[in-house]
Design an enzyme around this catalytic site. Structure first.
Site, short mmCIF file in Angstrom:
data_model
loop_
_atom_site.label_atom_id
_atom_site.label_comp_id
_atom_site.label_asym_id
_atom_site.label_seq_id
_atom_site.Cartn_x
_atom_site.Cartn_y
_atom_site.Cartn_z
N HIS A 65 1.13 -1.40 -0.10
CA HIS A 65 0.01 -0.04 0.03
C HIS A 65 0.99 1.32 -0.14
O HIS A 65 2.16 1.43 0.21
CB HIS A 65 -0.99 0.06 1.07
CG HIS A 65 -0.22 -0.08 2.38
ND1 HIS A 65 0.20 -1.22 3.02
CD2 HIS A 65 0.16 0.99 3.21
CE1 HIS A 65 0.81 -1.05 4.10
NE2 HIS A 65 0.71 0.46 4.39
N CYS A 174 2.00 3.45 12.05
CA CYS A 174 3.17 2.86 10.98
C CYS A 174 3.53 3.98 10.11
O CYS A 174 2.84 5.20 10.27
CB CYS A 174 2.68 1.67 10.32
SG CYS A 174 1.33 2.34 9.16
#
Length: 651
Positions: A65, A174
Site C-alpha cells: 500500500h 506505522c
C-alpha cells in the site's frame, strides 16, 4: 465499501510469482479503470513504501500500500495466488494480496474505510471466505461487507474478571498510517479480549488521531507502544510500565506483548516520569492545562522544529565567512559561476546553501506553532503566514504572530458544523484553502505593517545598544539561558538570538554571542567545581563532571542537568549568577557571533574572541565558586547516596 473495489479490480488467480509481479498485475487493473494515471510512477511509490517495512502479515496476507500523487481516488485491488508470494511475513508467503492505493492527500473518511478492511483481515472467517470463493462479484461483496462469510462464527465473549480487570492503553502507528496501524490495534484488542484484559488503543494514523481520555490513561495498569514512527505526545503515558515494540510485533504476537506488559507491572517497572515541559511538537494535550502552559507549548513546538534549520544554515554561513570573508555575501550565484579549485566558490556555495536554509526559519516557526495548536490542518496556513511574514519583512515576530493566528483560525474552522458530504474534504481542501486565505488577509492587510515596523524598531534598537543598556540585556539573557538548563526559558532566549541572525546588524550578532557564551557556563562551572572540591560531590557527580567539560565547551547547557536535579537550590542560582555575568561582559565587550552553535569550536568566527573567552571564564569561575561555597555550608553527601542522573540532550 462501495466504489473502493469493483469486480474489474479482482484477480482470483494471480499468475505472478514475485511481489513485484503481483503488484504490477494489480496496478495495471487500477490503470485500466482510471484510478491510477501513471503506472511506473505509482509502482515506484509502492516500492518506496515497501522498502520502509515489509507488508506481509502472518496468515498468508500481503497488503502492499502507499499514498501516491498518481492515484485519482482511494481504491484497492485484490488478487489470490495458488503458489504463494513472498511479502516478507515471518510465517511464509501470502496467497491473499490486497493492493491499497490512496491519493497523496487521502481524506479521513476513505482512510477510515480502508482501516476497517485492515481490521477485518484479522478475522479468520473473513479470510477463509476469500480463499473459498472464485466469483469476482461475490469476492467484491465480501470485501465491501455486503455479504457476510457463510462460516463466520460469532466472536467469543471476552472473559472479564469481575473485580478489577487488568487495563492496558496502547498506541499504534506505522509510516503511512493506513493499514498496519489499524491492524495492530485490532490484533491487540482481540488478544486482550481473549486474555480478559481491557485494551484501549489510540491509532495515530495518516488521518490524524483522537487522544485517549486522560482518565483512561490514568486508570491503566500498563502501556504498549507498537510503532514505527515517533509516538505523539508520549509524555501522557509516563510513569507506567511500558512495552515498546515495532508495529508488526503487535500484529504477529499480541498475546506475548500483553503478557509482557502484565509481567512488567507485577515487577513494578515504570517508565521515566513526565518532564516538566515537553519540547516535542504536538497538538494540545487534553486536560486542565492553563492558557500560559498551552501558549508555551505552542511556541516550543515551533522553536523545536526551527532549531535544526538554524544549526544547518547558521554554521554553513559561518563557515563561508571563515573561508571567504564577509564579502562573500555579495558573490554571484554559484549556479552561474563555480570553480572546483577556487576557495571563494566553495565559500559562496556554503553561504548560499546556508541562506536557503535560513529562508525557512520563519515559515517553519509559524507552521509548527500552528501544528502544535491544530495538528496537521494547521501546517499549510502556518507556512503561508510565515512566508508572508518574510515577504513583508516582519521577521521573527511576524512568524510568531502568523503561527498563532493560523492555529487559531484552523481551530475555529475545525469546530464548524459541516454537512457529512464535506467532512472528507475538510482537512485536504476546505481548511487549507479558507485558512490560508484568512491568514493571508490578516498578515497582509491587518497586522503585517505594524509587525514589520516593530521588527525594524527592534533591529535598530539592538544595533544602537551600548553601555549599560547592552550590559543589562546581556545579563537578562544570560540568566534566562541558565535558569532551566535547556528548558522553555532557555529556548526562548536562544530563539530570540537565532531569530536575529537572519536580520542584518551587529546588534543581533552581539546578542547571539552573549546567549551562547552564557549557555556554556553551567556545565563548565560544574566541571570546575567537581575538579577543585571533589569531596563535595558524589562519585557519580564527579564522573558527570568529566563529561561536563566537553558538553560545556560544545554549548550543550543540558550537561549541568544531573547536578541541578540533585541539588537545584544551590546549583541553579549559582549557574544563573555566572550566566548573567558572562552575558553582561560579552555584550559589554561587543563580541559578535554569526554561528548559532558550536561553543569553543567556532571561536575563529567570533568577533573579539579573547574578550569573549574571558567573559565565559569569568562566569564559569563565579558559578563554580558559588556552588562550592553553598555546598560547603551543608553536610557532605553520603558516599552511598543515590545521585540523580540525567542524560544530556543536544539543543
Amino acid at each position: 465499501m462501495a466504489e473502493l473495489i469493483v469486480p474489474e479490480l479482482v484477480v482470483p488467480a494471480l499468475s505472478a510469482t514475485t511481489k513485484d509481479e503481483a503488484v504490477r498485475t494489480l496496478a495495471e487493473r487500477l490503470v485500466a479503470t482510471g484510478r491510477v494515471t501513471d503506472l511506473d510512477g505509482f509502482l515506484a511509490d509502492v516500492a518506496a513504501r515497501e522498502s520502509q517495512m515489509p507488508t506481509g502479515l502472518e496468515g498468508g496476507i500481503g497488503i502492499p500500500h502507499c499514498r501516491s500523487a498518481h492515484v485519482t481516488e482511494p481504491t484497492l485491488a485484490f488478487g489470490r495466488s495458488a503458489v504463494g508470494i513472498d511479502f516478507g511475513a515471518p510465517d511464509g508467503p501470502a496467497d491473499l494480496v490486497f493492493l491499497i492505493a490512496a491519493p497523496a492527500g487521502g481524506d479521513a473518511d476513505h482512510l477510515g474505510i480502508l482501516s476497517a478492511l485492515a481490521r477485518r483481515l484479522m478475522d479468520p472467517a473473513f479470510t477463509e471466505a476469500l480463499r473459498a470463493e472464485n466469483d469476482p462479484a461475490t469476492l467484491v461483496a465480501l470485501v465491501r461487507g455486503d455479504q457476510a462469510p457463510e462460516q463466520r462464527e460469532p466472536a467469543a465473549e471476552p472473559t472479564v474478571e469481575p473485580a478489577a480487570p487488568f487495563r492496558i492503553v496502547a498506541v499504534t502507528s506505522c509510516p503511512t498510517g493506513i493499514a498496519h496501524t489499524y491492524m495492530a490495534a485490532e490484533s491487540l484488542a482481540r488478544a486482550g479480549g481473549e486474555a480478559g484484559v481491557e485494551v484501549t488503543v489510540e491509532t495515530q494514523g495518516s488521518a490524524g488521531f483522537s487522544r485517549l481520555d486522560p482518565a483512561v490513561i490514568a486508570a491503566a495498569d500498563a502501556v504498549i507502544f507498537a510503532h514505527d514512527v515517533e509516538v505523539r505526545e508520549r509524555a501522557r503515558f509516563a510513569g507506567k510500565p511500558t512495552v515498546d515494540v515495532g508495529v508488526k510485533a503487535a500484529i504477529n504476537r499480541p498475546a506475548e506483548l500483553i503478557d509482557e506488559a502484565r509481567a512488567r507491572a507485577e515487577r513494578g517497572e515504570t517508565s521515566a516520569a513526565a518532564p516538566a515541559a515537553e519540547d516535542d511538537a504536538g497538538p494540545q494535550a487534553a486536560g486542565g492545562e492553563g492558557f500560559g502552559s498551552r501558549l508555551r507549548r505552542y511556541l516550543m513546538s515551533g522553536v523545536s522544529y526551527m532549531v535544526p534549520f538554524v544549526a544547518a544554515g547558521g554554521l554553513l554561513i559561518a563557515l563561508s565567512f571563515a573561508i571567504g570573508g564577509h564579502g562573500i555575501a555579495d558573490a554571484p550565484s554559484v549556479a552561474d559561476h563555480f570553480l572546483w579549485t577556487e576557495g571563494d566558490s566553495w565559500a559562496a556555495l556554503f553561504h548560499q546553501i546556508g541562506g536557503a536554509a535560513f529562508a525557512f526559519l520563519v515559515p517553519v516557526l509559524a507552521g509548527y506553532i500552528a501544528f502544535g495548536m491544530a495538528d496537521r490542518p494547521g501546517l499549510v496556513p502556518g507556512f503561508v503566514g510565515g512566508s508572508i511574514a518574510v515577504t513583508i519583512e516582519a521577521g521573527f515576530l511576524g512568524g510568531l504572530v502568523a503561527g498563532l493566528l493560523s492555529g487559531a483560525v484552523v481551530m475555529g474552522l475545525q469546530r464548524a458544523q459541516v454537512p457529512p458530504a464535506l467532512r472528507g474534504v475538510m482537512p485536504v481542501l476546505v481548511i487549507p484553502l479558507i485558512g490560508s486565505a484568512l491568514v493571508g488577509f490578516l498578515m497582509f492587510v491587518v497586522v503585517g505593517e505594524p509587525l514589520a515596523a516593530l521588527q525594524r524598531s527592534l533591529t535598530d534598537w539592538l544595533d544602537g545598544l551600548s553601555g549599560s543598556n547592552a550590559i543589562l540585556l546581556g545579563a537578562v539573557l544570560g540568566a534566562m539561558m541558565c535558569f532551566d538548563l535547556g528548558g522553555p526559558l532557555n529556548k526562548v532566549a536562544y530563539a530570540f538570538a537565532v531569530g536575529g541572525l537572519a536580520e542584518a546588524g551587529d546588534g543581533n550578532l552581539r546578542v547571539m554571542a552573549a546567549v551562547m557564551a552564557a549557555g556554556m557556563v553551567p556545565p563548565l562551572a560544574m566541571a570546575l567545581a567537581t575538579t577543585v572540591r571533589a569531596r563535595l560531590f558524589t562519585k557519580a557527580e564527579r564522573e558527570n563532571g568529566k563529561a561536563a567539560w566537553v558538553l560545556g565547551a560544545s554549548f550543550i547547557t543540558e550537561g549541568a542537568i544531573p547536578f541541578a536535579a540533585a541539588d537545584p537550590l544551590r546549583v541553579i542560582p549559582s549557574a544563573m549568577a555566572g550566566g548573567a555575568l558572562t552575558g553582561a561582559l560579552s555584550m559589554g565587550f561587543e563580541a559578535t557571533l554569526r554561528a548559532p552553535h558550536g561553543g569553543i569550536f567556532v571561536v575563529p568566527l567570533i568577533g573579539s574572541p579573547f574578550l569573549y573567552l574571558l567573559a565565559v571564564a569569568a562566569g564559569t569561575l563565579l558559578s563554580a565558586a558559588l556552588v562550592v561555597l553553598l555546598k560547603s555550608r551543608r553536610r557532605l553527601p553520603s558516599p552511598d547516596a543515590a545521585p540523580a542522573t540525567a542524560e544530556p540532550v543536544t539543543r
